[in-house]
Design an enzyme around this catalytic site. Structure first.
Site, PDB file in Angstrom:
ATOM      1  N   CYS A 283      -8.540  -2.309   6.259  1.00  0.00           N
ATOM      2  CA  CYS A 283      -7.316  -1.968   6.991  1.00  0.00           C
ATOM      3  C   CYS A 283      -7.507  -1.962   8.507  1.00  0.00           C
ATOM      4  O   CYS A 283      -6.733  -2.568   9.250  1.00  0.00           O
ATOM      5  CB  CYS A 283      -6.755  -0.633   6.501  1.00  0.00           C
ATOM      6  SG  CYS A 283      -7.775   0.823   6.849  1.00  0.00           S
ATOM      7  N   HIS A 331      -6.206   5.467   6.748  1.00  0.00           N
ATOM      8  CA  HIS A 331      -5.584   4.154   6.557  1.00  0.00           C
ATOM      9  C   HIS A 331      -4.711   3.834   7.763  1.00  0.00           C
ATOM     10  O   HIS A 331      -4.196   4.733   8.442  1.00  0.00           O
ATOM     11  CB  HIS A 331      -4.743   4.132   5.275  1.00  0.00           C
ATOM     12  CG  HIS A 331      -4.287   2.757   4.888  1.00  0.00           C
ATOM     13  ND1 HIS A 331      -5.147   1.783   4.432  1.00  0.00           N
ATOM     14  CD2 HIS A 331      -3.054   2.175   4.909  1.00  0.00           C
ATOM     15  CE1 HIS A 331      -4.467   0.671   4.174  1.00  0.00           C
ATOM     16  NE2 HIS A 331      -3.196   0.883   4.471  1.00  0.00           N
ATOM     17  N   HIS A 343      -0.469  -4.647   6.362  1.00  0.00           N
ATOM     18  CA  HIS A 343      -1.730  -3.918   6.201  1.00  0.00           C
ATOM     19  C   HIS A 343      -2.583  -4.529   5.109  1.00  0.00           C
ATOM     20  O   HIS A 343      -2.116  -5.342   4.307  1.00  0.00           O
ATOM     21  CB  HIS A 343      -1.450  -2.429   5.901  1.00  0.00           C
ATOM     22  CG  HIS A 343      -0.920  -2.180   4.511  1.00  0.00           C
ATOM     23  ND1 HIS A 343      -1.285  -1.082   3.756  1.00  0.00           N
ATOM     24  CD2 HIS A 343      -0.036  -2.869   3.731  1.00  0.00           C
ATOM     25  CE1 HIS A 343      -0.660  -1.098   2.596  1.00  0.00           C
ATOM     26  NE2 HIS A 343       0.106  -2.164   2.557  1.00  0.00           N
TER      27      HIS A 343
END
Length: 369
Positions: A283, A331, A343
């Site tokens: 990510c 994240h 993402h």
């Protein structure tokens, strides 16, 4: 052993050590997907797995499996951030150590030249019987020659004093460089241990999650995917229902457009933990590389992006801003407009477009504030 020999050996040792550390063979590879395990061999998997491989799984049981898998991948993401941070620090420390080694080598060369000059002066003094040539001329009866040679003698004394001073400073610098290199080497070793521990944890969490998924039949995996999609849809709907999107009308900067363009081009590429392109990403590898492509380097990990970049209210976000998720900032996705992000979700998934509200938002940061 002389100080000079010690310094020379220190420079060589540092260069050799760093060369080993940064060699391509020392890099960690992403773990290969594990083989389907024996159902009886994984206690943690057994606790969350369906009761029987042949019996249909109740929806509530499948939902429990979904949450368990989600938690395992979340924990893997936290460990991945720790791994990435240790790797980033190790890269910086390696560069610093190499620079110190170069300073040590240059300092040693300078010291060698100074020592050669000092030795030449000593040999000259020996040849003149211990009395400098200029001092011998002071004994001349010629007044003008006396004054000229007195000036030369003074200049020679100053030169000698300057030479000794340079030698002393150079030796001090070498000692400091060696001590600094030694300290950074210790930090590098500690970072290596942290990196190895994080790698082990990432692999463990991913293997457990994959073991749970491997226990499910094809139809159950399809139902699991539907449950995941439904959970994401409900979260996004709730976020949009709050009216937040009507207040979001920020326009992307030129750099933001470049970052979004880069991220968009990566859609479909697989998530691999610790990866930052060009064939796969995690990510924060995706977001950091996107902004690097836009000419704005940012921290490598989502946690450091949250710590170091400027925080922005959700209502003020614009394309290119980074949305940080979960209380531990484990994240990150890039906002691209219309309530969406790009993402890299997790292992087993590809870079994709998703609703910005599908996960718990911690906050928004702006790389080009």
């Amino acid at each position: 052993m002389s100080k000079r020999s010690t310094m020379t050996m220190a420079a060589v040792a540092v260069v050799c050590a760093v060369t080993v550390l940064v060699a391509p063979g020392a890099a960690f590879a992403a773990p290969a997907p594990p083989a389907s395990p024996d159902p009886s061999s994984s206690p943690s998997a057994s606790a969350s797995a369906p009761p029987s491989a042949s019996a249909p799984v109740e929806t509530k049981d499948l939902e429990a499996v979904r949450k368990k898998i989600e938690k395992l991948y979340h924990d893997a993401a936290v460990a991945t951030d720790a791994y990435n941070l240790a790797e980033e620090k190790a890269d910086k420390q390696s560069v610093e150590i190499v620079k110190l080694a170069q300073k040590i080598a240059a300092g040693q060369e300078k010291l060698d030249r100074l020592e050669a000059s000092a030795a030449a002066a000593a040999r000259e003094q020996y040849r003149t019987g211990g009395i400098p040539r200029e001092a011998q001329f002071l004994l001349s009866g010629d007044p003008q020659q006396f004054l000229d040679n007195a000036g030369r003698m003074h200049q020679g004394q100053l030169a000698t004093k300057n030479l000794l001073g340079q030698m002393e400073r150079t030796q001090k610098d070498l000692s400091e460089y060696a001590a600094d290199a030694s300290a950074k080497w210790k930090d590098l070793e500690q970072g290596r241990k942290k990196k190895a521990a994080a790698k082990k944890k990432v692999e463990k969490q991913i293997k457990e999650a994959q073991a749970l998924e491997s226990r499910l039949e094809k139809k159950e995996l399809e139902r699991l995917a539907k449950l995941e999609a439904e959970a994401a849809r409900k979260a996004q709907t709730a976020w949009l229902s709050s009216g937040v999107l009507k207040d979001i009308d920020g326009k992307a900067t030129q750099a933001g457009k470049e970052a979004v363009k880069f991220a968009t081009a990566q859609i479909g590429k697989p998530y691999v933990w610790g990866a930052e392109g060009p064939k796969s990403f995690d990510c924060s590898g995706l977001t950091s590389q996107a902004w690097a492509a836009a000419g704005k380097p940012i921290p490598r990990t989502s946690q450091e992006q949250w710590k170091q970049l400027e925080h922005i209210d959700v209502k003020d976000m614009r394309p290119g801003d980074l949305v940080i998720y979960f209380d531990d900032a484990s994240h990150v996705g890039m906002y691209v407009g219309d309530g969406s992000i790009i993402h890299a979700p997790r292992p087993g998934r590809n870079v994709t477009v998703a609703g910005a509200g599908t996960m718990d938002i911690l906050g928004v940061v702006r790389p080009d504030a």
